[in-house]
Motif scaffolding. Structure first.
Motif, mmCIF file in Angstrom:
data_model
loop_
_atom_site.group_PDB
_atom_site.id
_atom_site.type_symbol
_atom_site.label_atom_id
_atom_site.label_comp_id
_atom_site.label_asym_id
_atom_site.label_seq_id
_atom_site.Cartn_x
_atom_site.Cartn_y
_atom_site.Cartn_z
ATOM 1 N N LYS A 6 -15.477 -12.610 37.358
ATOM 2 C CA LYS A 6 -15.101 -11.440 38.148
ATOM 3 C C LYS A 6 -16.123 -11.235 39.254
ATOM 4 N N LEU A 7 -15.694 -10.562 40.274
ATOM 5 C CA LEU A 7 -16.537 -10.274 41.430
ATOM 6 C C LEU A 7 -17.140 -8.886 41.258
ATOM 7 N N GLU A 8 -18.457 -8.813 41.336
ATOM 8 C CA GLU A 8 -19.179 -7.538 41.284
ATOM 9 C C GLU A 8 -20.065 -7.472 42.515
ATOM 10 N N GLN A 9 -19.628 -6.709 43.490
ATOM 11 C CA GLN A 9 -20.286 -6.637 44.788
ATOM 12 C C GLN A 9 -20.381 -8.039 45.370
ATOM 13 N N GLU A 10 -21.570 -8.573 45.594
ATOM 14 C CA GLU A 10 -21.699 -9.901 46.199
ATOM 15 C C GLU A 10 -22.110 -10.950 45.171
ATOM 16 N N VAL A 11 -21.704 -10.751 43.929
ATOM 17 C CA VAL A 11 -22.078 -11.641 42.834
ATOM 18 C C VAL A 11 -20.820 -11.942 42.011
ATOM 19 N N VAL A 12 -20.678 -13.208 41.562
ATOM 20 C CA VAL A 12 -19.624 -13.528 40.609
ATOM 21 C C VAL A 12 -20.261 -13.651 39.235
ATOM 22 N N VAL A 13 -19.576 -13.079 38.233
ATOM 23 C CA VAL A 13 -20.153 -12.931 36.897
ATOM 24 C C VAL A 13 -19.154 -13.392 35.850
ATOM 25 N N ARG A 14 -19.671 -14.058 34.819
ATOM 26 C CA ARG A 14 -18.842 -14.367 33.656
ATOM 27 C C ARG A 14 -19.682 -14.202 32.402
ATOM 28 N N LYS A 15 -19.055 -13.600 31.403
ATOM 29 C CA LYS A 15 -19.651 -13.446 30.081
ATOM 30 C C LYS A 15 -18.995 -14.465 29.158
ATOM 31 N N TYR A 16 -19.801 -15.313 28.549
ATOM 32 C CA TYR A 16 -19.322 -16.325 27.607
ATOM 33 C C TYR A 16 -19.732 -15.909 26.193
ATOM 34 N N MET A 17 -18.791 -15.937 25.282
ATOM 35 C CA MET A 17 -19.041 -15.557 23.891
ATOM 36 C C MET A 17 -18.973 -16.802 23.002
ATOM 37 N N PHE A 18 -19.935 -16.928 22.089
ATOM 38 C CA PHE A 18 -20.001 -18.061 21.164
ATOM 39 C C PHE A 18 -19.991 -17.556 19.730
ATOM 40 N N ASN A 19 -19.526 -18.391 18.817
ATOM 41 C CA ASN A 19 -19.507 -17.970 17.418
ATOM 42 C C ASN A 19 -20.805 -18.322 16.706
ATOM 43 N N GLU A 20 -21.667 -19.098 17.377
ATOM 44 C CA GLU A 20 -22.977 -19.437 16.826
ATOM 45 C C GLU A 20 -24.024 -19.365 17.932
ATOM 46 N N TYR A 21 -25.188 -18.859 17.601
ATOM 47 C CA TYR A 21 -26.280 -18.738 18.560
ATOM 48 C C TYR A 21 -26.609 -20.080 19.214
ATOM 49 N N MET A 22 -26.745 -21.138 18.413
ATOM 50 C CA MET A 22 -27.161 -22.435 18.945
ATOM 51 C C MET A 22 -26.116 -23.062 19.871
ATOM 52 N N LYS A 23 -24.852 -22.702 19.715
ATOM 53 C CA LYS A 23 -23.837 -23.181 20.658
ATOM 54 C C LYS A 23 -24.070 -22.561 22.036
ATOM 55 N N GLY A 24 -24.456 -21.304 22.053
ATOM 56 C CA GLY A 24 -24.791 -20.647 23.319
ATOM 57 C C GLY A 24 -26.004 -21.285 23.970
ATOM 58 N N ILE A 25 -26.996 -21.634 23.172
ATOM 59 C CA ILE A 25 -28.196 -22.275 23.705
ATOM 60 C C ILE A 25 -27.862 -23.671 24.249
ATOM 61 N N ALA A 26 -27.013 -24.419 23.543
ATOM 62 C CA ALA A 26 -26.581 -25.736 24.038
ATOM 63 C C ALA A 26 -25.850 -25.581 25.375
ATOM 64 N N PHE A 27 -25.044 -24.537 25.490
ATOM 65 C CA PHE A 27 -24.338 -24.254 26.733
ATOM 66 C C PHE A 27 -25.336 -23.975 27.860
ATOM 67 N N VAL A 28 -26.353 -23.175 27.578
ATOM 68 C CA VAL A 28 -27.363 -22.864 28.592
ATOM 69 C C VAL A 28 -28.082 -24.136 29.042
ATOM 70 N N ASP A 29 -28.350 -25.041 28.117
ATOM 71 C CA ASP A 29 -28.957 -26.323 28.490
ATOM 72 C C ASP A 29 -28.064 -27.072 29.478
ATOM 73 N N GLU A 30 -26.770 -27.065 29.221
ATOM 74 C CA GLU A 30 -25.841 -27.748 30.118
ATOM 75 C C GLU A 30 -25.742 -27.031 31.465
ATOM 76 N N VAL A 31 -25.761 -25.702 31.441
ATOM 77 C CA VAL A 31 -25.768 -24.917 32.675
ATOM 78 C C VAL A 31 -27.000 -25.283 33.517
ATOM 79 N N ALA A 32 -28.137 -25.440 32.854
ATOM 80 C CA ALA A 32 -29.365 -25.806 33.567
ATOM 81 C C ALA A 32 -29.224 -27.169 34.237
ATOM 82 N N ALA A 33 -28.639 -28.140 33.540
ATOM 83 C CA ALA A 33 -28.456 -29.479 34.117
ATOM 84 C C ALA A 33 -27.504 -29.436 35.309
ATOM 85 N N ILE A 34 -26.417 -28.703 35.171
ATOM 86 C CA ILE A 34 -25.454 -28.551 36.267
ATOM 87 C C ILE A 34 -26.134 -27.889 37.464
ATOM 88 N N SER A 35 -26.911 -26.865 37.190
ATOM 89 C CA SER A 35 -27.590 -26.119 38.252
ATOM 90 C C SER A 35 -28.579 -26.991 39.008
#
Length: 95
Positions: A19-48
């Motif tokens: 969604k668009l919030e002022q001049e920023v696009v935002v998304r909230k991702y929900m995971f069923n396990e903490y470590m899945k979220g951390i693995a996702f963040v690792d992948e986000v870092a590589a993409i970034s």
């Protein structure tokens, strides 16, 4: 390339969960396990790194929030939306 307000609305409509919030696009991702979220963040870092464009990342237990802005480019552009699409693909692999 910087988008107009109308182009921003069109681009955001093509991205699931973002969604668009002022001049920023935002998304909230929900995971069923903490470590899945951390693995996702690792992948986000590589993409970034590949894009040389880095989101603001908030980790709150099983929730990861990404915020993309292009302040140095004076507005959101095609790069932000291509990157958001790749983040969505990474989410699908890490859920």
């Amino acid at each position: 390339m910087q988008f107009t307000e109308e182009e921003l609305r069109e681009q955001i409509s093509k991205l699931e969960g973002w969604k668009l919030e002022q001049e920023v696009v935002v998304r909230k991702y929900m995971f069923n396990e903490y470590m899945k979220g951390i693995a996702f963040v690792d992948e986000v870092a590589a993409i970034s790194e590949a894009f040389d464009h880095h989101p603001h990342i908030t980790i709150d237990y099983k929730t990861v929030i990404l915020r993309l802005s292009a302040k140095e480019e004076s507005g959101l552009g095609a790069l932000d939306f291509r990157q958001a699409h790749e983040f969505n693909e990474a989410f699908e692999k890490n859920r």
